[in-house]
Write a protein that holds these residues in place. Structure first.
Motif, short mmCIF file in Angstrom:
data_model
loop_
_atom_site.label_atom_id
_atom_site.label_comp_id
_atom_site.label_asym_id
_atom_site.label_seq_id
_atom_site.Cartn_x
_atom_site.Cartn_y
_atom_site.Cartn_z
N LEU A 144 0.84 -1.20 0.00
CA LEU A 144 0.00 0.00 0.00
C LEU A 144 0.87 1.25 0.00
O LEU A 144 1.95 1.27 0.61
N THR A 145 0.40 2.29 -0.68
CA THR A 145 1.10 3.56 -0.57
C THR A 145 0.86 4.14 0.82
O THR A 145 -0.11 3.77 1.50
N ALA A 146 1.73 5.06 1.22
CA ALA A 146 1.57 5.71 2.52
C ALA A 146 0.24 6.44 2.59
O ALA A 146 -0.44 6.44 3.63
N GLN A 147 -0.18 7.07 1.48
CA GLN A 147 -1.44 7.81 1.46
C GLN A 147 -2.63 6.87 1.64
O GLN A 147 -3.56 7.16 2.42
N THR A 148 -2.61 5.74 0.95
CA THR A 148 -3.71 4.78 1.07
C THR A 148 -3.78 4.18 2.46
O THR A 148 -4.85 4.05 3.05
N ALA A 149 -2.62 3.82 3.01
CA ALA A 149 -2.59 3.23 4.35
C ALA A 149 -3.08 4.23 5.39
O ALA A 149 -3.82 3.85 6.31
N ALA A 150 -2.70 5.49 5.26
CA ALA A 150 -3.16 6.51 6.21
C ALA A 150 -4.66 6.67 6.16
O ALA A 150 -5.33 6.76 7.21
N THR A 151 -5.23 6.69 4.96
CA THR A 151 -6.68 6.79 4.82
C THR A 151 -7.38 5.60 5.46
O THR A 151 -8.38 5.75 6.17
N ALA A 152 -6.84 4.40 5.26
CA ALA A 152 -7.44 3.19 5.82
C ALA A 152 -7.37 3.19 7.34
O ALA A 152 -8.33 2.83 8.02
N VAL A 153 -6.23 3.61 7.89
CA VAL A 153 -6.06 3.62 9.35
C VAL A 153 -7.04 4.60 10.00
O VAL A 153 -7.72 4.27 10.98
N LEU A 154 -7.13 5.81 9.45
CA LEU A 154 -8.03 6.80 10.04
C LEU A 154 -9.49 6.39 9.89
O LEU A 154 -10.30 6.64 10.79
N ALA A 155 -9.83 5.75 8.79
CA ALA A 155 -11.20 5.25 8.62
C ALA A 155 -11.50 4.16 9.63
O ALA A 155 -12.61 4.08 10.18
N LEU A 156 -10.51 3.31 9.91
CA LEU A 156 -10.68 2.25 10.90
C LEU A 156 -10.92 2.85 12.28
O LEU A 156 -11.84 2.43 13.00
N VAL A 157 -10.12 3.83 12.66
CA VAL A 157 -10.27 4.46 13.97
C VAL A 157 -11.63 5.12 14.10
O VAL A 157 -12.33 4.97 15.11
N GLU A 158 -12.03 5.87 13.06
CA GLU A 158 -13.31 6.58 13.10
C GLU A 158 -14.48 5.61 13.14
O GLU A 158 -15.42 5.77 13.93
N GLY A 159 -14.42 4.59 12.30
CA GLY A 159 -15.51 3.62 12.27
C GLY A 159 -15.62 2.82 13.55
O GLY A 159 -16.72 2.52 14.03
N MET A 160 -14.48 2.47 14.13
CA MET A 160 -14.50 1.72 15.38
C MET A 160 -15.09 2.55 16.51
O MET A 160 -15.80 2.04 17.38
N GLN A 161 -14.84 3.85 16.49
CA GLN A 161 -15.40 4.72 17.52
C GLN A 161 -16.92 4.74 17.43
O GLN A 161 -17.61 4.66 18.45
N ILE A 162 -17.45 4.84 16.22
CA ILE A 162 -18.90 4.85 16.05
C ILE A 162 -19.50 3.51 16.48
O ILE A 162 -20.53 3.45 17.16
N GLN A 163 -18.84 2.42 16.11
CA GLN A 163 -19.33 1.10 16.49
C GLN A 163 -19.34 0.95 18.01
O GLN A 163 -20.28 0.38 18.58
N TRP A 164 -18.32 1.47 18.66
CA TRP A 164 -18.25 1.39 20.12
C TRP A 164 -19.35 2.22 20.77
O TRP A 164 -19.94 1.81 21.77
N LEU A 165 -19.66 3.40 20.22
CA LEU A 165 -20.74 4.22 20.76
C LEU A 165 -22.08 3.50 20.66
O LEU A 165 -22.95 3.64 21.53
N LEU A 166 -22.25 2.72 19.59
CA LEU A 166 -23.49 1.98 19.41
C LEU A 166 -23.54 0.73 20.28
O LEU A 166 -24.61 0.29 20.69
N GLU A 167 -22.37 0.15 20.58
CA GLU A 167 -22.30 -1.07 21.38
C GLU A 167 -21.25 -0.92 22.48
O GLU A 167 -20.20 -1.58 22.45
N PRO A 168 -21.49 -0.02 23.44
CA PRO A 168 -20.48 0.24 24.47
C PRO A 168 -20.18 -0.95 25.37
O PRO A 168 -19.16 -0.97 26.05
N GLU A 169 -21.07 -1.93 25.38
CA GLU A 169 -20.83 -3.09 26.23
C GLU A 169 -19.73 -3.99 25.67
O GLU A 169 -19.18 -4.83 26.38
#
Length: 200
Positions: A144-169
């Protein structure tokens, strides 16, 4: 405990306490002002609007998280560092809620302050790209290019935060983050050699 050195920081700590107790919708500037022993006007002197206060809280959250990681994790592999960041973030769930609310408003509204989140996200992306390039060069070992990997990592962090807010348990998000990032980036022990292999 967070050390407080200025009245502005006292307000931020009080706001964290109130948001944690009452949630985003149940908190007003008057409530925060009362908690810290100020009038509404006294609070507005430091934070002219509720939105300004929320943005300051997000920056406060980022600063605390960065200090936590810098304390004794500077040499850890990146998957473990991100897992630590997720675990530390979950200690103050109200800030994740505030972040998500502001993010949604930045997409649907027209307040000039919304530019903050756009600029902030771009800054995070640029910093992550720079870190990847410094460590791996323009491409990661997985291709992966550095740009693509950075986009994927930030999307993972953001998406995981939303998932956690929906399922805090669900409490295994730090582990999930570490495992996924280990696949994406590899551990510190798997850094590429300093010299590139001889091409055929």
């Amino acid at each position: 405990m967070i050390a407080m050195t200025t009245q502005r920081e006292e307000i931020l700590v009080a706001a964290l306490e109130v948001y944690a107790e009452r949630g985003y919708r149940g908190t007003s500037l008057d409530t925060v002002a009362e908690r810290v022993g100020l009038t509404r006007q006294g609070l507005l002197h430091h934070f002219p609007s509720k939105r300004k206060l929320l943005i300051a809280l997000l920056q406060f959250r980022e600063d605390r998280s960065r200090e936590h990681l810098a304390a004794d994790h500077a040499d850890e592999d990146w998957p473990s560092q991100l897992a630590e960041a997720v675990a530390f973030d979950h200690q103050n769930p109200v800030l994740a809620e505030v972040h998500s609310v502001l993010l949604a408003e930045s997409i649907t509204g027209s307040d000039p302050d919304q530019q903050y989140l756009h600029d902030h996200q771009q800054l995070l992306h640029d910093r992550t790209v720079a870190l990847f390039i410094e460590r791996y060069g323009p491409r990661l070992p997985n291709g992966l290019t550095a740009q693509t990997a950075a986009t994927a990592v930030l999307a993972l962090v953001e998406g995981m935060q939303i998932q956690w807010l929906l399922e805090p348990e669900q409490t295994d998000y730090p582990t999930i983050m570490r495992d996924v990032m280990s696949v994406l980036l590899g551990s510190a022990a798997e850094r590429p050699p300093t010299e590139s292999p001889t091409s055929e």
